[in-house]
Design a protein around this motif. Structure first.
Motif, PDB file in Angstrom:
ATOM      1  N   PRO A 248      -7.164  10.554  -8.458  1.00 41.15           N
ATOM      2  CA  PRO A 248      -6.021  10.082  -9.237  1.00 41.15           C
ATOM      3  C   PRO A 248      -4.772  10.880  -8.914  1.00 41.15           C
ATOM      4  CG  PRO A 248      -7.291  11.594 -10.570  1.00 41.15           C
ATOM      5  CD  PRO A 248      -8.036  11.447  -9.255  1.00 41.15           C
ATOM      6  N   ASN A 249      -3.626  10.390  -9.387  1.00 35.68           N
ATOM      7  CA  ASN A 249      -2.401  11.184  -9.242  1.00 35.68           C
ATOM      8  C   ASN A 249      -2.280  12.157 -10.423  1.00 35.68           C
ATOM      9  OD1 ASN A 249      -1.331   9.717 -11.415  1.00 35.68           O
ATOM     10  ND2 ASN A 249       0.152   8.589 -10.179  1.00 35.68           N
ATOM     11  N   ALA A 250      -1.156  12.852 -10.491  1.00 30.51           N
ATOM     12  CA  ALA A 250      -0.994  13.893 -11.507  1.00 30.51           C
ATOM     13  C   ALA A 250      -0.942  13.355 -12.931  1.00 30.51           C
ATOM     14  CB  ALA A 250       0.269  14.705 -11.209  1.00 30.51           C
ATOM     15  N   PHE A 251      -0.687  12.078 -13.096  1.00 32.62           N
ATOM     16  CA  PHE A 251      -0.720  11.456 -14.427  1.00 32.62           C
ATOM     17  C   PHE A 251      -2.123  10.982 -14.800  1.00 32.62           C
ATOM     18  CE2 PHE A 251       4.022  10.086 -14.251  1.00 32.62           C
ATOM     19  CZ  PHE A 251       4.396  11.265 -14.873  1.00 32.62           C
ATOM     20  N   GLY A 252      -3.074  11.102 -13.867  1.00 27.12           N
ATOM     21  CA  GLY A 252      -4.430  10.636 -14.129  1.00 27.12           C
ATOM     22  C   GLY A 252      -4.613   9.145 -13.891  1.00 27.12           C
ATOM     23  N   LEU A 253      -3.753   8.562 -13.057  1.00 28.52           N
ATOM     24  CA  LEU A 253      -3.815   7.135 -12.744  1.00 28.52           C
ATOM     25  C   LEU A 253      -4.489   6.926 -11.389  1.00 28.52           C
ATOM     26  CD1 LEU A 253      -0.138   6.338 -13.776  1.00 28.52           C
ATOM     27  CD2 LEU A 253      -2.201   5.739 -15.069  1.00 28.52           C
ATOM     28  N   TYR A 254      -5.368   5.952 -11.329  1.00 28.21           N
ATOM     29  CA  TYR A 254      -6.134   5.693 -10.119  1.00 28.21           C
ATOM     30  C   TYR A 254      -5.623   4.452  -9.378  1.00 28.21           C
ATOM     31  CZ  TYR A 254      -9.578   8.946 -12.077  1.00 28.21           C
ATOM     32  OH  TYR A 254     -10.201  10.058 -12.591  1.00 28.21           O
ATOM     33  N   ASP A 255      -5.745   4.487  -8.064  1.00 27.12           N
ATOM     34  CA  ASP A 255      -5.452   3.316  -7.211  1.00 27.12           C
ATOM     35  C   ASP A 255      -4.003   2.852  -7.307  1.00 27.12           C
ATOM     36  OD1 ASP A 255      -8.164   3.164  -6.350  1.00 27.12           O
ATOM     37  OD2 ASP A 255      -8.676   2.092  -8.194  1.00 27.12           O
ATOM     38  N   MET A 256      -3.073   3.768  -7.536  1.00 22.24           N
ATOM     39  CA  MET A 256      -1.665   3.380  -7.508  1.00 22.24           C
ATOM     40  C   MET A 256      -1.239   3.036  -6.076  1.00 22.24           C
ATOM     41  SD  MET A 256      -0.677   3.307 -10.641  1.00 22.24           S
ATOM     42  CE  MET A 256       1.126   3.247 -10.644  1.00 22.24           C
ATOM     43  N   HIS A 257      -1.954   3.593  -5.110  1.00 25.11           N
ATOM     44  CA  HIS A 257      -1.825   3.162  -3.718  1.00 25.11           C
ATOM     45  C   HIS A 257      -3.093   2.382  -3.373  1.00 25.11           C
ATOM     46  CE1 HIS A 257       1.585   5.814  -3.155  1.00 25.11           C
ATOM     47  NE2 HIS A 257       0.862   6.901  -3.374  1.00 25.11           N
ATOM     48  N   GLY A 258      -2.936   1.174  -2.855  1.00 21.57           N
ATOM     49  CA  GLY A 258      -4.083   0.448  -2.332  1.00 21.57           C
ATOM     50  C   GLY A 258      -4.959  -0.247  -3.353  1.00 21.57           C
ATOM     51  N   ASN A 259      -6.051  -0.780  -2.860  1.00 24.36           N
ATOM     52  CA  ASN A 259      -7.066  -1.567  -3.556  1.00 24.36           C
ATOM     53  C   ASN A 259      -6.553  -2.966  -3.878  1.00 24.36           C
ATOM     54  OD1 ASN A 259      -9.778  -1.552  -4.069  1.00 24.36           O
ATOM     55  ND2 ASN A 259      -9.637  -0.677  -6.115  1.00 24.36           N
ATOM     56  N   ALA A 260      -5.541  -3.102  -4.742  1.00 24.16           N
ATOM     57  CA  ALA A 260      -4.933  -4.412  -5.004  1.00 24.16           C
ATOM     58  C   ALA A 260      -3.447  -4.231  -5.298  1.00 24.16           C
ATOM     59  CB  ALA A 260      -5.611  -5.105  -6.184  1.00 24.16           C
ATOM     60  N   TRP A 261      -2.630  -5.117  -4.758  1.00 24.29           N
ATOM     61  CA  TRP A 261      -1.223  -5.146  -5.152  1.00 24.29           C
ATOM     62  C   TRP A 261      -1.148  -5.388  -6.657  1.00 24.29           C
ATOM     63  CZ3 TRP A 261       2.903  -4.088  -2.082  1.00 24.29           C
ATOM     64  CH2 TRP A 261       2.750  -4.168  -0.684  1.00 24.29           C
ATOM     65  N   GLU A 262      -0.091  -4.876  -7.284  1.00 21.83           N
ATOM     66  CA  GLU A 262       0.045  -4.999  -8.733  1.00 21.83           C
ATOM     67  C   GLU A 262       1.372  -5.669  -9.094  1.00 21.83           C
ATOM     68  OE1 GLU A 262      -0.506  -1.072 -10.328  1.00 21.83           O
ATOM     69  OE2 GLU A 262      -2.318  -0.741  -9.127  1.00 21.83           O
ATOM     70  N   TRP A 263       1.274  -6.721  -9.875  1.00 23.17           N
ATOM     71  CA  TRP A 263       2.476  -7.400 -10.362  1.00 23.17           C
ATOM     72  C   TRP A 263       3.297  -6.474 -11.250  1.00 23.17           C
ATOM     73  CZ3 TRP A 263       3.978 -11.707  -8.197  1.00 23.17           C
ATOM     74  CH2 TRP A 263       3.053 -12.679  -7.770  1.00 23.17           C
ATOM     75  N   THR A 264       4.612  -6.571 -11.165  1.00 30.35           N
ATOM     76  CA  THR A 264       5.502  -5.922 -12.129  1.00 30.35           C
ATOM     77  C   THR A 264       6.280  -7.007 -12.871  1.00 30.35           C
ATOM     78  OG1 THR A 264       7.491  -5.692 -10.757  1.00 30.35           O
ATOM     79  CG2 THR A 264       5.774  -3.996 -10.524  1.00 30.35           C
ATOM     80  N   ALA A 265       7.011  -6.600 -13.883  1.00 27.64           N
ATOM     81  CA  ALA A 265       7.761  -7.566 -14.696  1.00 27.64           C
ATOM     82  C   ALA A 265       9.001  -8.098 -13.998  1.00 27.64           C
ATOM     83  CB  ALA A 265       8.165  -6.906 -16.019  1.00 27.64           C
ATOM     84  N   ASP A 266       9.532  -7.355 -13.030  1.00 26.55           N
ATOM     85  CA  ASP A 266      10.879  -7.607 -12.500  1.00 26.55           C
ATOM     86  C   ASP A 266      10.978  -8.768 -11.510  1.00 26.55           C
ATOM     87  OD1 ASP A 266      10.949  -5.110 -13.732  1.00 26.55           O
ATOM     88  OD2 ASP A 266      12.394  -4.301 -12.313  1.00 26.55           O
ATOM     89  N   TRP A 267      12.121  -9.450 -11.575  1.00 25.58           N
ATOM     90  CA  TRP A 267      12.548 -10.308 -10.478  1.00 25.58           C
ATOM     91  C   TRP A 267      12.975  -9.395  -9.326  1.00 25.58           C
ATOM     92  CZ3 TRP A 267      11.395 -15.228 -10.907  1.00 25.58           C
ATOM     93  CH2 TRP A 267      11.441 -15.883 -12.145  1.00 25.58           C
ATOM     94  N   HIS A 268      12.939  -9.910  -8.114  1.00 23.84           N
ATOM     95  CA  HIS A 268      13.367  -9.124  -6.961  1.00 23.84           C
ATOM     96  C   HIS A 268      14.781  -9.492  -6.537  1.00 23.84           C
ATOM     97  CE1 HIS A 268      13.877  -8.230  -2.624  1.00 23.84           C
ATOM     98  NE2 HIS A 268      13.272  -7.098  -2.961  1.00 23.84           N
ATOM     99  N   ASP A 269      15.560  -8.477  -6.171  1.00 22.39           N
ATOM    100  CA  ASP A 269      16.899  -8.654  -5.615  1.00 22.39           C
ATOM    101  C   ASP A 269      17.142  -7.493  -4.665  1.00 22.39           C
ATOM    102  OD1 ASP A 269      19.627  -8.733  -5.029  1.00 22.39           O
ATOM    103  OD2 ASP A 269      20.199  -9.411  -7.021  1.00 22.39           O
ATOM    104  N   ASP A 270      17.451  -7.789  -3.410  1.00 21.37           N
ATOM    105  CA  ASP A 270      17.703  -6.745  -2.410  1.00 21.37           C
ATOM    106  C   ASP A 270      18.807  -5.779  -2.836  1.00 21.37           C
ATOM    107  OD1 ASP A 270      15.779  -7.624  -0.689  1.00 21.37           O
ATOM    108  OD2 ASP A 270      17.141  -8.597   0.714  1.00 21.37           O
ATOM    109  N   ASP A 288      13.834 -15.777  -8.060  1.00 18.13           N
ATOM    110  CA  ASP A 288      12.827 -16.738  -7.614  1.00 18.13           C
ATOM    111  C   ASP A 288      11.462 -16.103  -7.412  1.00 18.13           C
ATOM    112  OD1 ASP A 288      14.677 -18.938  -7.401  1.00 18.13           O
ATOM    113  OD2 ASP A 288      15.441 -18.003  -5.558  1.00 18.13           O
ATOM    114  N   VAL A 289      11.442 -14.783  -7.174  1.00 21.50           N
ATOM    115  CA  VAL A 289      10.188 -14.094  -6.885  1.00 21.50           C
ATOM    116  C   VAL A 289      10.073 -12.820  -7.723  1.00 21.50           C
ATOM    117  CG1 VAL A 289       9.874 -14.988  -4.544  1.00 21.50           C
ATOM    118  CG2 VAL A 289      11.313 -12.971  -4.896  1.00 21.50           C
ATOM    119  N   ARG A 290       8.850 -12.472  -8.071  1.00 22.61           N
ATOM    120  CA  ARG A 290       8.567 -11.270  -8.852  1.00 22.61           C
ATOM    121  C   ARG A 290       8.054 -10.164  -7.930  1.00 22.61           C
ATOM    122  NH1 ARG A 290      10.517 -11.618 -14.215  1.00 22.61           N
ATOM    123  NH2 ARG A 290      10.155 -13.750 -14.967  1.00 22.61           N
ATOM    124  N   VAL A 291       8.375  -8.938  -8.282  1.00 16.51           N
ATOM    125  CA  VAL A 291       8.004  -7.789  -7.461  1.00 16.51           C
ATOM    126  C   VAL A 291       6.540  -7.419  -7.670  1.00 16.51           C
ATOM    127  CG1 VAL A 291       8.432  -5.347  -7.000  1.00 16.51           C
ATOM    128  CG2 VAL A 291      10.351  -6.879  -7.532  1.00 16.51           C
TER     129      VAL A 291
END
Length: 330
Positions: A248-270, A288-291
Motif C-alpha cells: 500500500p501507499n503511505a495512506f494505507g491504500l492499495y492498488d492506486m497504481h494498476g489492477n483496474a482504472w478507476e472512475w473519478t467524478a470529474d469531466w475532462h478538460d485539457d 463529454d468524457v469522465r476522467v
C-alpha cells in the motif's frame, strides 16, 4: 501477499490538518467494503517533468508520447480542505454482486443489451473495425465475464461511470451516509500520499513491481508486439489480481497504481488545470468524457503514473476499468 514498507514522505505536513476529534482511521460498510480516512491537506497536482527527463526514463517510447501530455500541466497547488474516507481497495466482484442483489440495479452492459469488452486469445485487433486491443462490444462480455478468470476478491471491471454512480446512490440511501466517486484532485492527492515522484514508490518504473499490477512479463506473454513496453520482471499476474496483493501507499491504500482504472467524478478538460481553484476543485461543470485514473493490469507503466489522466464516455464499459468509492467523513 506482499507487504513492503513505503516511506511516509511528507506526512508531517498532512497530519497537521487532521482534526483533534479524528474519526476512525478505517471503517467497513454493509457490503464489506473497507474505507481509509484520508486527512485534509495540500499538495502540488500535475506533472512538470521535462520531455527529456521522461524520454530518458522511458527510452523505448516514442518521444511524441511525452510531448502530448499538455493536460498534466501546469503543476498547481490544491488544498483538500476536508478529510474523507476512500476505499482501501478497488470495488471487488463480490461487493458489486452484493450491491446488484440487494438493489435490483441492472448494469448498463446488461441493461442495454450490447455487453462489454473482453480478452480473447484468438481475437486480432488488426481485423477489427476499431482496432481495439480487446474484443467488443459483445453481449458475452460484462462485469461477469471480462474474458479471463476472476475471483470474487478481484476488482470488478466492465462497469460504467453510471454504474459507479448508481452504486454510490444506493449506498447513500441505505446507510444514510454520502457515498460518491472521488474528485480527480482527491484521487491524485490520495494516490500520491505525500510524494512528488511519478509513482508513490519513486520515479523508477521498475519500483512498481512491489506495489502494482501493471503491464509486465506476465501480461506481455499474451501481447508479444508490446513486449518492449513491459516491466522487466514478473508480478505473478497476467490479468487482474486479488485486491490488496501489493504494497500500500503511505495512506494505507492499495492498488492506486494498476489492477483496474478507476472512475473519478470529474469531466475532462485539457485546459482545466490552468484555471483550477486551489480549494477542493470539482472539475469542469460540463463535458463529454469522465476522467479515469491509475492504470490497470494491462497498462504500460508510463500511463500508470500518479499524474496521468485518461478519460471515457460515462457509458463506457471496458475490461480494464473499475472503481473506488468515497464515503464522506462529515
Amino acid at each position: 501477499m506482499r507487504r513492503l514498507t513505503i516511506s511516509l514522505i511528507c506526512l508531517l505536513t498532512l497530519s497537521a490538518h487532521t482534526p483533534a476529534h479524528a474519526a476512525e482511521p478505517v471503517i467497513q460498510n454493509a457490503l464489506g467494503m473497507k474505507f481509509v480516512l484520508v486527512p485534509a491537506g495540500e499538495f502540488m497536482m500535475g506533472n512538470d517533468a521535462s520531455v527529456d527527463t521522461l524520454a530518458k526514463t522511458y527510452p523505448q517510447y516514442e518521444r511524441k508520447r511525452f510531448e502530448e501530455l499538455s493536460d498534466e500541466a501546469p503543476v498547481h497547488k490544491v488544498a483538500i480542505t476536508h478529510a474523507f474516507y476512500l476505499g482501501q481497495y478497488e470495488v471487488t466482484v463480490a461487493q458489486f454482486r452484493r450491491f446488484l442483489a440487494a438493489s435490483a440495479y441492472q448494469p448498463e452492459s446488461e441493461a442495454d443489451g450490447t455487453g462489454g469488452y473482453g480478452y480473447n486469445a484468438d481475437y486480432d485487433p488488426a481485423k477489427s473495425v476499431r482496432g481495439d486491443a480487446f474484443e467488443g462490444r459483445d453481449r458475452k462480455y460484462s462485469w461477469r465475464n471480462p474474458g479471463f478468470k476472476q475471483g470474487e476478491d478481484h476488482p470488478v471491471v466492465n462497469v460504467t461511470w453510471n454504474d459507479a454512480v448508481a452504486m454510490c446512490a444506493w449506498l447513500s440511501k441505505v446507510e444514510g451516509k454520502k457515498y460518491r466517486l472521488p474528485t480527480e484532485a482527491e484521487w491524485e492527492y490520495a494516490a500520491r500520499a505525500g510524494t512528488r515522484t511519478q509513482f508513490y514508490t519513486g520515479d523508477d518504473p521498475q519500483s512498481l513491481l512491489s506495489a502494482a499490477n501493471v503491464f509486465d512479463a506476465d501480461a506481455a506473454k499474451n501481447w508479444a508486439k508490446w513486449q518492449s513496453y513491459a516491466l522487466a520482471g514478473s508480478d505473478g499476474f497476467a490479468f487482474t489480481s486479488p485486491a490488496g496483493s501489493f504494497a500500500p501507499n503511505a495512506f494505507g491504500l492499495y492498488d492506486m497504481h494498476g489492477n483496474a482504472w478507476e472512475w473519478t467524478a470529474d469531466w475532462h478538460d485539457d485546459r482545466y488545470y490552468a484555471n483550477s481553484p486551489v480549494a477542493d476543485p470539482q472539475g469542469p461543470t460540463s463535458g463529454d468524457v469522465r476522467v479515469r485514473r491509475g492504470g490497470s493490469w494491462h497498462t504500460w507503466s508510463f500511463y500508470a503514473r500518479s499524474s496521468y489522466r485518461n478519460w471515457n464516455a460515462p457509458s463506457t464499459r471496458y475490461t480494464l476499468v473499475g472503481m473506488r468509492l468515497v464515503r464522506e467523513a462529515d
